[in-house]
Design an enzyme around this catalytic site. Structure first.
Site, PDB file in Angstrom:
ATOM      1  N   ASP A 487       0.816  -1.221   0.000  1.00  0.00           N
ATOM      2  CA  ASP A 487       0.000   0.000   0.000  1.00  0.00           C
ATOM      3  C   ASP A 487       0.845   1.265   0.000  1.00  0.00           C
ATOM      4  O   ASP A 487       0.339   2.357  -0.256  1.00  0.00           O
ATOM      5  CB  ASP A 487      -0.858   0.033   1.274  1.00  0.00           C
ATOM      6  CG  ASP A 487      -2.192  -0.643   1.089  1.00  0.00           C
ATOM      7  OD1 ASP A 487      -2.601  -0.843  -0.069  1.00  0.00           O
ATOM      8  OD2 ASP A 487      -2.823  -0.981   2.102  1.00  0.00           O
TER       9      ASP A 487
HETATM   10  C1  GLC Z   1      -0.553   2.667   6.011  1.00  0.00           C
HETATM   11  C2  GLC Z   1       0.309   1.490   6.476  1.00  0.00           C
HETATM   12  C3  GLC Z   1       0.107   0.278   5.635  1.00  0.00           C
HETATM   13  C4  GLC Z   1      -1.371   0.001   5.477  1.00  0.00           C
HETATM   14  C5  GLC Z   1      -2.133   1.244   5.019  1.00  0.00           C
HETATM   15  C6  GLC Z   1      -3.605   0.945   4.986  1.00  0.00           C
HETATM   16  O1  GLC Z   1      -0.191   3.072   4.764  1.00  0.00           O
HETATM   17  O2  GLC Z   1       1.690   1.809   6.446  1.00  0.00           O
HETATM   18  O3  GLC Z   1       0.751  -0.825   6.216  1.00  0.00           O
HETATM   19  O4  GLC Z   1      -1.538  -0.993   4.537  1.00  0.00           O
HETATM   20  O5  GLC Z   1      -1.905   2.293   5.908  1.00  0.00           O
HETATM   21  O6  GLC Z   1      -4.368   2.013   4.568  1.00  0.00           O
HETATM   22  C1  GLC Z   2      -1.417  -3.580   5.434  1.00  0.00           C
HETATM   23  C2  GLC Z   2      -2.672  -3.661   4.588  1.00  0.00           C
HETATM   24  C3  GLC Z   2      -2.512  -4.604   3.435  1.00  0.00           C
HETATM   25  C4  GLC Z   2      -1.243  -4.291   2.681  1.00  0.00           C
HETATM   26  C5  GLC Z   2      -0.041  -4.263   3.601  1.00  0.00           C
HETATM   27  C6  GLC Z   2       1.226  -3.817   2.911  1.00  0.00           C
HETATM   28  O1  GLC Z   2      -1.252  -4.785   6.141  1.00  0.00           O
HETATM   29  O2  GLC Z   2      -3.778  -4.056   5.364  1.00  0.00           O
HETATM   30  O3  GLC Z   2      -3.608  -4.510   2.563  1.00  0.00           O
HETATM   31  O4  GLC Z   2      -1.085  -5.271   1.698  1.00  0.00           O
HETATM   32  O5  GLC Z   2      -0.278  -3.355   4.647  1.00  0.00           O
HETATM   33  O6  GLC Z   2       1.216  -2.473   2.607  1.00  0.00           O
END
Ligand code: GLC
Ligand code: GLC
Length: 819
Positions: A487
């Site tokens: 993400d």
């Molecule tokens: C933030 C976190 C990431 C997560 C995302 C969800 O970016 O660092 O881990 O997946 O929020 O919105």
């Molecule tokens: C968080 C989010 C997941 C994403 C991950 C890596 O765990 O929930 O959707 O893949 O971060 O960014």
């Protein structure tokens, strides 16, 4: 250093000192009513949705960290000494303390001055209430005169409003206290048709519902003035902060014991039957009274508790293993499976790291969570799949999140995470492999929850695949969109203003940045789709996806291979990322895992090369970091990943979710020692000894362990709600132990560490109970199988001919020899 121990026979973790490095929590409830509870009774409860229907108040990021919960106070009435039997909030030093976290229940016991107390907290199956069963024992030689106070703080239901809108909230609080039961009815006079109640099995000496009367305006929960004085105020809340507190006087003769029950419940009434009498403003309490009559009887409460335990025995019983490693056994048999169920129930909504206010259910997250619980309750997985699929967009894309109450896509976050739809193919494939329920493909499912758009689920899967094919970039790799699985790799966002969302700020047209991870995931999804289409005798589709996968593989070997590992992406300028050409972010874990899982390079030796690079550049004693070298500064063109200080989260943290991909990949190239070694490094039970460093619970996975660039390397954060749970479960059970559901039956194909001589397992699968015994007789990974004494070809156990529904499961004995 340890703060407790595993009691595997009871399936419990026993915390033996209250001052754990962080609150070590557990979950109550498994259907609609849920609670979080820490080892010192902190936490809160909610019905279905932690934001919109929160019953009790909880303040996150508070100091002390864990304040507010299901509190009890004990007071010796002759001396005035009082304490919390859960240590918090008074923190008076206890002579004995123990907290047992089990599946869906927690028992906190302690002793002070010869007074023993033990409180069991749980939610009965099928009910929207929680029970606290308190047992008090006087172990002294003399009689004891005690006061017991309960205390919870009601919340105004919408937790977001509750923390912001005080000009309104301070005037709307309302309660009723009738027959010693405290009813909380804020907003019930208008649009709400639900209320909360808090009851006690004993005749009360008093009660309180005004927080400041109970605590004293300038005091905290650690020294309530009412407890200090030993006398409730019988206060009735009008606005401000309604609470619930009962006061019970207990006379205990030397050696005597007494059980006291508290019930906190949620109740809905029909809209036209809210009040009793109808033309009054008084809550119609009939339904709540029924529940109270039942569960205030200890015999019924006990029965409900045993039913809860049996329910968990049934769920966990679907797969039980006995291996040479105790950490593997307890994670597979108890805690990892339990965490998978909790993750399924909560998605990413409510933990000590997720406030219950923020996120909806993730499209990709929910599909991956399913991999870990589908064998326990396939029917709920089916439901979940149909809910998720109904939020899919017509072009095959997906809302990134949807709201559990409405089941609709979340417009704030929108779509455009280009990996999302492919996870649906993996989720559906996993469901069919487990259940054999091909009929799910014919289910008519809407797009974007719009009526009239219904089409078979099968077509949704086709559109998922097509979505990638319609979005290829300059190198013919899939365009990344807002982000892929990571993400925080935001190659089209270029965000330069504080407070902007890294994911939804899009100021590039998205026609250049590409993802190698999506390429690998696409090949994997095509393989699953081919399996599904073959069964449906849709040869056109089989050919289509096979060709598309072969084409994508070729592309990866061109633009996606860096010589020693798979590259990660191309940015908006068309520059490579995850390559020797980069000074930071040279190698990323995700494409090594996903591409090898898709079979890329397994035949030609490149997979081994990629995995050796992982070992060399990314592996640490605490797990495998996400990338190296860490980003030393914020890069506008890379986005959130570079916003984190080095070693945390996606910027070179040990993002545990991805570690099992490498375990699976190692198993696929036949290296059981390496696969298992990586498994051990992040296994929370195996890390119990270093709890002072790890900090999070030793019984569940955390999303992240700080990486080697971090000042706190080895420290975990964000426990419980993470895709790590499902993927580790898949890695250990399906790939290392090798008990793998397939379209045509259960496959047994272990890739074991070399010092294991075998293991035993029982696995329920499509109505059959398989008793599996695996023996190692050589140093390789060749497997031969005997089914009920008959040797068979290959590693897939043929399905039994007769339909087995509704009967006692048939038992089949499997002998596997590994040479
Ligand atoms: C933030 C976190 C990431 C997560 C995302 C969800 O970016 O660092 O881990 O997946 O929020 O919105
Ligand atoms: C968080 C989010 C997941 C994403 C991950 C890596 O765990 O929930 O959707 O893949 O971060 O960014």
């Amino acid at each position: 250093m340890k703060f407790g121990y595993f009691d595997d026979a009871q399936r419990e973790y026993v915390v033996t000192r209250p001052d754990t490095p962080l609150p070590w929590i557990n979950y109550l409830g498994s259907e609609e009513y849920f609670g979080l509870i820490s080892n010192t009774a902190g936490g809160y409860s909610f019905y279905k949705d932690a934001r919109l229907r929160r019953l009790t108040r909880y303040r996150y990021n508070n100091s002390p960290l864990d304040m507010g919960g299901r509190y009890l106070y004990l007071r010796e009435d002759n001396t005035g000494t009082y304490w919390s039997p859960s240590w918090m909030p008074t923190r008076l030093q206890l002579d004995e303390y123990e907290c047992r976290h089990g599946q869906g229940y927690t028992v906190i016991s302690s002793k002070l001055n010869g007074i023993k107390s033990s409180t069991r907290y749980f939610v009965p199956l099928g009910e929207s209430l929680e029970i606290w069963q308190v047992t008090l024992t006087n172990e002294n030689e003399s009689d004891a005169d005690l006061s017991l106070f309960s205390a919870i703080e009601f919340c105004l239901w919408d937790a977001n409003d509750d923390t912001t809108n005080f000009q309104r909230n301070y005037s709307i609080g309302q309660v009723e206290v009738v027959d010693d039961v405290i009813y909380h009815k804020t907003e019930y006079r208008e649009r709400r048709d639900h209320f909360a109640y808090f009851a006690c099995s004993e005749k009360l000496a008093g009660f309180d519902t005004v927080r400041e009367d109970f605590l004293g305006t300038y005091r905290g929960w650690n020294e309530p003035v009412v407890v200090e004085n030993g006398q409730s105020c019988n206060s009735e809340a009008h606005g401000w902060q309604p609470i619930g507190s009962h006061h019970v006087k207990v006379h205990l003769k030397a050696g005597d014991q007494k059980q006291i029950t508290f019930i906190l419940g949620y109740q809905e009434n029909p809209k036209d039957d809210k009040f009793d009498p109808l033309d009054s403003q008084i809550i119609n309490k009939k339904s709540a009274k029924k529940a109270l009559e039942k569960y205030l009887q200890p015999i019924n409460a006990d029965k409900a508790f045993y039913e809860l335990c049996e329910y968990w025995t049934m769920l966990l019983g679907k797969l039980q293993v006995s291996t040479p490693d105790e950490h593997t056994d307890r994670m597979v048999n108890i805690w990892n499976a339990y965490q998978c169920m909790v993750t399924f129930n909560m998605s990413r909504s409510a933990s000590y790291f997720e406030s219950g206010i923020g996120r909806g259910m993730g499209f990709r997250d929910s599909n991956q969570d399913l991999l870990g619980f589908v064998h326990m309750i396939p029917e709920r997985a089916r439901e979940r799949i149909l809910d998720i699929a109904a939020t899919q967009l017509k072009d095959g894309g997906a809302f990134h999140q949807y709201q559990p109450l409405t089941k609709r896509g979340n417009n704030d976050v929108g779509s455009g995470f280009n990996d999302d739809p492919l996870w649906l193919v993996l989720g559906v494939a996993a469901y069919i492999k487990e259940s054999g329920d091909w009929s799910i493909l014919d289910e008519l499912v809407q797009y974007e929850n719009e009526s009239g758009t219904e089409s078979p689920l099968y077509e949704h899967l086709q559109r998922s695949i097509q979505y990638t094919l319609d979005r290829l970039g300059p190198n013919d790799l899939p365009l990344i969109g807002r982000a892929d699985w990571n993400d925080c790799l935001n190659l089209n966002c270029f965000s330069d203003t504080p407070g902007q969302s890294f994911q939804t700020t899009t100021n590039k047209d998205g026609k250049v940045a590409e993802s190698v991870l999506i390429a690998g995931l696409f090949v994997l999804a095509c393989q699953e789709m081919a399996g599904i289409a073959r069964h449906c005798e849709d040869h056109t589709e089989v050919n289509k996806v096979q060709n598309a996968a072969a084409e994508m593989e070729k592309t990866v070997w061109g633009a996606g291979w860096d010589g020693d590992w798979f590259r990660r992406a191309y940015d908006d300028f068309g520059h490579v990322l995850g390559s020797k050409e980069n000074t930071e972010g040279q190698i990323f874990i995700e494409p090594q895992g996903i591409c090898v899982m898709a079979g890329l390079g397994v035949e030609n030796g490149k997979a081994v090369k990629a995995l050796d690079s992982v070992g060399e550049h990314l592996a640490t004693p605490h797990g495998i970091v996400l990338q190296q070298p860490a980003f030393s500064q914020y890069y506008l063109h890379l986005g959130e990943i570079s916003s984190y200080p080095p070693g945390y989260k996606e910027n070179a943290g040990i993002f545990c979710h991805t570690n099992p991909w490498i375990m699976i990949a190692e198993a696929m190239v036949g290296r059981g020692d390496k696969a298992f070694d990586y498994y051990r490094r992040i296994n929370p039970s195996a890390r119990e000894e270093i709890s002072e460093l790890h900090k999070c619970e030793p019984y569940v996975y955390a999303q992240m362990i700080a990486g080697k660039d971090a000042a706190t390397h080895g420290e975990a954060k964000n426990s419980w709600l993470t895709g790590t749970a499902a993927w580790n479960y898949v890695a250990i059970t399906q790939h290392i132990l090798g008990i793998r559901p397939g379209f045509d039956g259960l496959e047994i194909k272990p890739v074991l560490p070399s010092d294991w001589n075998g293991f035993e397992a029982t696995r329920s699968f499509r109505g059959v109970r398989y008793e599996i015994s695996v023996k190692r007789e050589g140093s390789g990974n060749d497997v031969s199988l005997e089914v009920d004494g008959q040797s068979i070809e290959g590693t897939v156990i043929p399905l039994p001919n007769a339909p087995l529904t509704g009967q006692e499961p048939k038992t089949v004995k499997i002998k596997a020899v590994v040479r």
